[in-house]
Write a protein that holds these residues in place. Structure first.
Motif, PDB file in Angstrom:
ATOM      1  N   ARG A   1       0.887  -1.185   0.000  1.00 25.00           N
ATOM      2  CA  ARG A   1       0.000   0.000   0.000  1.00 25.00           C
ATOM      3  C   ARG A   1       0.910   1.217   0.000  1.00 25.00           C
ATOM      4  NH1 ARG A   1      -2.953   3.019   4.477  1.00 25.00           N
ATOM      5  NH2 ARG A   1      -4.362   4.330   3.250  1.00 25.00           N
ATOM      6  N   ILE A   2       0.877   1.971  -1.105  1.00 19.31           N
ATOM      7  CA  ILE A   2       1.783   3.119  -1.211  1.00 19.31           C
ATOM      8  C   ILE A   2       0.997   4.412  -1.029  1.00 19.31           C
ATOM      9  CG2 ILE A   2       3.374   4.363  -2.742  1.00 19.31           C
ATOM     10  CD1 ILE A   2       4.000   1.682  -4.077  1.00 19.31           C
ATOM     11  N   ARG A   3       1.504   5.244  -0.116  1.00 15.88           N
ATOM     12  CA  ARG A   3       0.950   6.594   0.042  1.00 15.88           C
ATOM     13  C   ARG A   3       2.064   7.573  -0.309  1.00 15.88           C
ATOM     14  NH1 ARG A   3      -0.069   6.226   5.930  1.00 15.88           N
ATOM     15  NH2 ARG A   3      -0.869   8.352   5.831  1.00 15.88           N
ATOM     16  N   TYR A   4       1.677   8.848  -0.469  1.00 16.92           N
ATOM     17  CA  TYR A   4       2.659   9.845  -0.914  1.00 16.92           C
ATOM     18  C   TYR A   4       2.808  10.979   0.110  1.00 16.92           C
ATOM     19  CZ  TYR A   4       1.167   7.781  -5.380  1.00 16.92           C
ATOM     20  OH  TYR A   4       0.833   6.920  -6.381  1.00 16.92           O
ATOM     21  N   GLU A   5       4.039  11.486   0.135  1.00 10.44           N
ATOM     22  CA  GLU A   5       4.283  12.709   0.907  1.00 10.44           C
ATOM     23  C   GLU A   5       5.156  13.611   0.037  1.00 10.44           C
ATOM     24  OE1 GLU A   5       5.618  12.278   4.957  1.00 10.44           O
ATOM     25  OE2 GLU A   5       6.781  14.139   4.900  1.00 10.44           O
ATOM     26  N   TYR A   6       4.788  14.869   0.013  1.00  9.43           N
ATOM     27  CA  TYR A   6       5.629  15.841  -0.701  1.00  9.43           C
ATOM     28  C   TYR A   6       6.045  16.952   0.262  1.00  9.43           C
ATOM     29  CZ  TYR A   6       7.196  19.714  -3.490  1.00  9.43           C
ATOM     30  OH  TYR A   6       7.957  20.747  -3.967  1.00  9.43           O
ATOM     31  N   SER A   7       7.352  17.300   0.216  1.00 11.74           N
ATOM     32  CA  SER A   7       7.860  18.416   1.025  1.00 11.74           C
ATOM     33  C   SER A   7       8.416  19.506   0.120  1.00 11.74           C
ATOM     34  CB  SER A   7       9.011  17.965   1.920  1.00 11.74           C
ATOM     35  OG  SER A   7       8.569  17.156   2.955  1.00 11.74           O
ATOM     36  N   PRO A   8       7.833  20.722   0.190  1.00 14.36           N
ATOM     37  CA  PRO A   8       8.529  21.853  -0.428  1.00 14.36           C
ATOM     38  C   PRO A   8       9.643  22.239   0.551  1.00 14.36           C
ATOM     39  CG  PRO A   8       6.437  22.554   0.537  1.00 14.36           C
ATOM     40  CD  PRO A   8       6.572  21.100   0.830  1.00 14.36           C
TER      41      PRO A   8
ATOM     42  N   ALA B   1      -0.264  22.619  -4.696  1.00 14.34           N
ATOM     43  CA  ALA B   1      -1.501  22.367  -5.440  1.00 14.34           C
ATOM     44  C   ALA B   1      -1.184  21.593  -6.715  1.00 14.34           C
ATOM     45  CB  ALA B   1      -2.194  23.690  -5.767  1.00 14.34           C
ATOM     46  N   ALA B   2      -0.096  21.962  -7.381  1.00 11.55           N
ATOM     47  CA  ALA B   2       0.276  21.269  -8.619  1.00 11.55           C
ATOM     48  C   ALA B   2       0.647  19.809  -8.311  1.00 11.55           C
ATOM     49  CB  ALA B   2       1.458  21.996  -9.273  1.00 11.55           C
ATOM     50  N   VAL B   3       1.311  19.578  -7.195  1.00 11.00           N
ATOM     51  CA  VAL B   3       1.684  18.212  -6.807  1.00 11.00           C
ATOM     52  C   VAL B   3       0.435  17.382  -6.502  1.00 11.00           C
ATOM     53  CG1 VAL B   3       2.775  16.878  -4.947  1.00 11.00           C
ATOM     54  CG2 VAL B   3       4.031  18.732  -6.037  1.00 11.00           C
ATOM     55  N   LEU B   4      -0.532  17.989  -5.811  1.00  8.81           N
ATOM     56  CA  LEU B   4      -1.771  17.262  -5.501  1.00  8.81           C
ATOM     57  C   LEU B   4      -2.451  16.817  -6.802  1.00  8.81           C
ATOM     58  CD1 LEU B   4      -3.498  19.249  -2.550  1.00  8.81           C
ATOM     59  CD2 LEU B   4      -2.095  17.185  -2.427  1.00  8.81           C
ATOM     60  N   GLU B   5      -2.474  17.724  -7.777  1.00 10.47           N
ATOM     61  CA  GLU B   5      -3.092  17.387  -9.071  1.00 10.47           C
ATOM     62  C   GLU B   5      -2.339  16.241  -9.729  1.00 10.47           C
ATOM     63  OE1 GLU B   5      -6.231  19.407  -8.764  1.00 10.47           O
ATOM     64  OE2 GLU B   5      -5.905  18.332 -10.668  1.00 10.47           O
ATOM     65  N   ALA B   6      -1.021  16.380  -9.778  1.00 10.39           N
ATOM     66  CA  ALA B   6      -0.204  15.382 -10.486  1.00 10.39           C
ATOM     67  C   ALA B   6      -0.316  14.007  -9.822  1.00 10.39           C
ATOM     68  CB  ALA B   6       1.254  15.840 -10.518  1.00 10.39           C
ATOM     69  N   LEU B   7      -0.515  13.987  -8.531  1.00  2.00           N
ATOM     70  CA  LEU B   7      -0.610  12.692  -7.837  1.00  2.00           C
ATOM     71  C   LEU B   7      -2.032  12.146  -7.817  1.00  2.00           C
ATOM     72  CD1 LEU B   7       1.696  13.359  -4.729  1.00  2.00           C
ATOM     73  CD2 LEU B   7       2.165  11.822  -6.634  1.00  2.00           C
ATOM     74  N   GLY B   8      -2.986  12.959  -8.287  1.00  2.23           N
ATOM     75  CA  GLY B   8      -4.392  12.526  -8.274  1.00  2.23           C
ATOM     76  C   GLY B   8      -4.936  12.404  -6.864  1.00  2.23           C
ATOM     77  N   ALA B   9      -4.539  13.333  -5.976  1.00  3.79           N
ATOM     78  CA  ALA B   9      -5.005  13.265  -4.579  1.00  3.79           C
ATOM     79  C   ALA B   9      -6.516  13.440  -4.503  1.00  3.79           C
ATOM     80  CB  ALA B   9      -4.323  14.354  -3.761  1.00  3.79           C
ATOM     81  N   THR B  10      -7.145  12.707  -3.589  1.00  2.99           N
ATOM     82  CA  THR B  10      -8.587  12.849  -3.330  1.00  2.99           C
ATOM     83  C   THR B  10      -8.785  12.854  -1.815  1.00  2.99           C
ATOM     84  OG1 THR B  10      -8.945  10.460  -3.208  1.00  2.99           O
ATOM     85  CG2 THR B  10      -9.188  11.489  -5.399  1.00  2.99           C
ATOM     86  N   PRO B  11      -9.967  13.277  -1.349  1.00  3.19           N
ATOM     87  CA  PRO B  11     -10.202  13.213   0.101  1.00  3.19           C
ATOM     88  C   PRO B  11     -10.090  11.773   0.617  1.00  3.19           C
ATOM     89  CG  PRO B  11     -11.842  14.595  -0.948  1.00  3.19           C
ATOM     90  CD  PRO B  11     -11.066  13.972  -2.061  1.00  3.19           C
ATOM     91  N   GLU B  12     -10.402  10.789  -0.224  1.00  2.00           N
ATOM     92  CA  GLU B  12     -10.293   9.389   0.201  1.00  2.00           C
ATOM     93  C   GLU B  12      -8.836   8.945   0.227  1.00  2.00           C
ATOM     94  OE1 GLU B  12     -12.375  10.398  -2.402  1.00  2.00           O
ATOM     95  OE2 GLU B  12     -13.908  10.642  -0.836  1.00  2.00           O
ATOM     96  N   ASN B  13      -8.045   9.480  -0.684  1.00  2.00           N
ATOM     97  CA  ASN B  13      -6.615   9.142  -0.737  1.00  2.00           C
ATOM     98  C   ASN B  13      -5.785  10.414  -0.659  1.00  2.00           C
ATOM     99  OD1 ASN B  13      -6.309   6.280  -1.004  1.00  2.00           O
ATOM    100  ND2 ASN B  13      -7.437   6.510  -2.950  1.00  2.00           N
ATOM    101  N   PRO B  14      -5.777  11.026   0.516  1.00  2.00           N
ATOM    102  CA  PRO B  14      -5.079  12.315   0.618  1.00  2.00           C
ATOM    103  C   PRO B  14      -3.558  12.137   0.565  1.00  2.00           C
ATOM    104  CG  PRO B  14      -5.889  11.608   2.759  1.00  2.00           C
ATOM    105  CD  PRO B  14      -6.359  10.584   1.786  1.00  2.00           C
ATOM    106  N   VAL B  15      -2.901  13.195   0.154  1.00  2.74           N
ATOM    107  CA  VAL B  15      -1.437  13.208   0.096  1.00  2.74           C
ATOM    108  C   VAL B  15      -0.931  14.008   1.301  1.00  2.74           C
ATOM    109  CG1 VAL B  15       0.520  14.208  -1.194  1.00  2.74           C
ATOM    110  CG2 VAL B  15      -1.281  12.943  -2.401  1.00  2.74           C
ATOM    111  N   ILE B  16       0.149  13.547   1.870  1.00  3.00           N
ATOM    112  CA  ILE B  16       0.732  14.294   2.996  1.00  3.00           C
ATOM    113  C   ILE B  16       1.526  15.462   2.416  1.00  3.00           C
ATOM    114  CG2 ILE B  16       2.348  14.197   4.931  1.00  3.00           C
ATOM    115  CD1 ILE B  16       1.743  11.105   5.008  1.00  3.00           C
ATOM    116  N   LEU B  17       1.161  16.672   2.804  1.00  2.00           N
ATOM    117  CA  LEU B  17       1.965  17.842   2.426  1.00  2.00           C
ATOM    118  C   LEU B  17       2.731  18.258   3.668  1.00  2.00           C
ATOM    119  CD1 LEU B  17      -0.512  19.913   0.216  1.00  2.00           C
ATOM    120  CD2 LEU B  17       1.387  18.461  -0.546  1.00  2.00           C
ATOM    121  N   ASN B  18       4.038  18.115   3.582  1.00  3.50           N
ATOM    122  CA  ASN B  18       4.895  18.349   4.751  1.00  3.50           C
ATOM    123  C   ASN B  18       5.547  19.725   4.597  1.00  3.50           C
ATOM    124  OD1 ASN B  18       6.275  17.418   7.135  1.00  3.50           O
ATOM    125  ND2 ASN B  18       8.086  17.101   5.860  1.00  3.50           N
ATOM    126  N   LEU B  19       5.410  20.561   5.617  1.00  5.85           N
ATOM    127  CA  LEU B  19       5.846  21.958   5.501  1.00  5.85           C
ATOM    128  C   LEU B  19       7.071  22.204   6.383  1.00  5.85           C
ATOM    129  CD1 LEU B  19       2.260  23.533   5.711  1.00  5.85           C
ATOM    130  CD2 LEU B  19       3.488  22.679   3.680  1.00  5.85           C
TER     131      LEU B  19
END
Ligand code: KIV
Ligand code: ZN
Length: 556
Positions: free
Chosen positions: A169-176, A192-210
């Motif tokens: 089960r792979i999930r994603y995290e992106y850090s600017p 926002a561009a990363v969320l689009e590219a990864l196809g993030a949804t409320p069911e499969n959210p992406v971790i945005l690390n700040l």
């Protein structure tokens, strides 16, 4: 010459006049992610070897971490092998997700996907630097170029996931990376561009690390940035907002706490704050700060000494003596007034059967983190009378009456002055024993002395040894002390007057004995205390009287 502070510019504030975070409180724990094995490890003079990493990983799992960044497997063969061993060696519990870090670069991303083969749950964490300064001096790229790097990385990661074989089960995290040094609107755009590219949804959210990669501003400004980011991110429900504070200004914990108020849901950090330069966020402090506010941190800090030992062994770093909650000295009160207040707080809690922790100078019950009462107070010549009595009570179960505190405190102070250092609890007890329980005996009792209870009082019968002779005595009184006093008159002891009496049971192992504290007025006019211990309370009282008289004789 200009003063050296002129070469710095104040951190640029963002405009958020209707900020909401100051009105909130932390009422729940975030999702914790330990980055000890990556961010912490990469900052060690001597990075952990495989065995140390495995041991550390197990300790993190035992504490309750469900997300653990295990390394940067594309960075070196060693890092790759450690990741493989964790997976192939069956070290990862089913409910724990490992996280692997990678730069947003194609060959590194591909290698990372090889490294996670066979794992059950993985977070692929990719990053690129977005800050104004790094764009200017390191990458020579404009913002669209930097966004392109992140989007290309995101697309490749999505493609590799979709073509991935197996049950991972792979999930994603992106850090600017260097988020806090990035213009906030740029940080929002790239995420926002990363969320689009990864196809993030409320069911499969992406971790945005700040990340507060280098802490450059006060914690309130970091909180403003996090709140601004969340409020401006399109489709915010497609993201889990994570923070990753560092500690360059020494306010990593404060920054994390304010960022939680600002809406962060997940926190990355390390045990005891190990990490690049001045370290990452200290998860132990942050978690225990919640604990002391009645909020369950969701991590087990119940044996901090063991955790600290493991940390020091694996990282070869030291936890400072004054480190919050974990330092050697944080449960030690040196000042007499602090000791008195702790003593009173402890008594208050006992007397009131208090449900809440109400002890001044101790923001947390040491027992909550596996520390013992014994080292709470060390006795030195500044400790004050209450401190010594407190240790006698807490460590040995002797409740010295209040009137006795000045006398015992003076003995303790004299002993500290004599040896030129503080006393351990055991040494303190030796002072008590020598002065009260093993006083040279001018008067003593031989053989079996008895006190027979009778209506309205009783009879003392025994043999008193004194000045090399012995004399059988027998006297009545309204209680054991009175009868014994009357018996003493028969050997010429007439000038002592009874002032006060306290007694209680003291347990040693499975049996319990009685202890009596007797205060007498001595012939000199001063007061003197004696202590007696015996299986019977009557005999304990009699021994207490003898102890006081013998002490008074010694002083002559
Ligand atoms: O501090 C930092 O910015 C990092 C990122 C790689 C998340 O460690
Ligand atoms: Zn970091």
């Amino acid at each position: 010459m200009k003063p050296s502070f002129h070469k710095y510019r104040p951190f640029e504030q963002i405009s958020l006049p209707d900020r909401q975070w100051p009105n909130r409180v932390i009422d729940r724990a975030p999702v914790w992610c330990s980055v000890d094995l990556r961010d912490g490890n990469q900052a060690l003079v001597d990075p952990m070897n495989l065995q140390e990493k495995l041991e550390f990983f197990k300790a993190l799992c035992d504490m309750g971490f469900k997300e653990i960044e295990v390394g940067f497997p594309s960075a070196s063969e060693t890092e790759y092998e450690i990741c493989r061993e964790l997976i192939e060696g069956g070290h990862i519990p089913d409910d724990v997700t490992i996280q692997v870090l990678v730069q947003a670069r194609e060959h590194l991303i591909r290698k990372t996907f090889e490294a996670i083969r066979g794992a059950k749950n993985v977070i692929v964490h990719f990053y690129n630097s977005t800050s104004t300064l790094q764009r200017k001096v390191v990458f020579h790229r404009d913002m669209p170029g930097v966004i392109d790097i992140a989007v290309q990385g995101a697309r490749l990661i999505r493609e590799l996931t979709e073509g991935y074989e197996g049950d991972t089960r792979i999930r994603y995290e992106y850090s600017p990376e260097s988020f806090s040094g990035t213009e906030m609107d740029n940080a929002v755009d790239i995420c926002a561009a990363v969320l689009e590219a990864l196809g993030a949804t409320p069911e499969n959210p992406v971790i945005l690390n700040l990340p507060n990669t280098v802490e450059m501003c006060t914690p309130n400004t970091y909180a403003d940035q996090v709140e601004y980011f969340i409020r401006h991110l399109p489709g915010r429900e497609r993201a889990i907002i994570s923070i990753h504070p560092h500690n360059d200004r020494g306010t990593g914990v404060a920054a994390a706490e304010l960022a939680l108020l600002a809406g962060a849901e997940r926190v990355e950090g390390t045990l005891f704050g190990n990490g690049e330069r001045t370290g990452n966020l200290d998860i132990v402090t942050t978690g225990l700060n919640m604990h002391t506010q009645g909020v369950d941190p969701g991590l087990d800090f119940g044996d901090l000494p063991a955790l600290r030992k493991l940390y020091e062994r694996c990282t070869k770093m030291q936890v400072h003596e004054r480190q919050p909650y974990a330092g050697e000295l944080v449960f030690t009160a040196f000042s007499g007034s602090h000791q008195d207040a702790i003593n009173k707080g402890t008594q208050y809690m006992q007397e009131h059967n208090s449900d809440y922790w109400e002890i001044p100078y101790l923001p947390i019950d040491p027992a909550d983190v596996g520390r013992q009462y014994e080292p709470i107070i060390r006795i030195n010549s500044q400790s004050g009378k209450g401190g010594a009595a407190f240790v006698m009570q807490q460590t040995f179960g002797y409740h010295l009456p209040k009137e006795m505190h000045p006398e015992f405190g003076a003995m303790v102070k004299a002993e500290c002055d004599r040896i030129g250092r503080e006393l351990t609890a055991q040494e303190l007890f030796e002072v008590f024993r020598t002065h009260y329980l093993e006083t040279p005996e001018t008067y003593s009792l031989a053989g079996n002395s008895v006190f027979e209870e009778r209506p309205g009082g009783g009879l003392f019968r025994g043999v008193i040894l004194h000045h090399g002779g012995e004399q059988a005595v027998e006297a009545e009184g309204n209680g054991p002390i009175d009868a014994f006093f009357n018996a003493l008159r028969q050997v010429g002891v007439t000038d002592y007057h009874f002032l006060s009496y306290h007694e209680h049971a003291v347990s040693s192992g499975s049996d319990s004995r009685a202890i009596a504290y007797i205060e007498l007025k001595a012939p000199s006019g001063g007061t003197v205390f004696g202590v007696g211990i015996d299986d019977s309370i009557n005999k304990a009282s009699i021994r207490g009287v003898l102890s006081a008289i013998n002490r008074s004789c010694m002083a002559k």
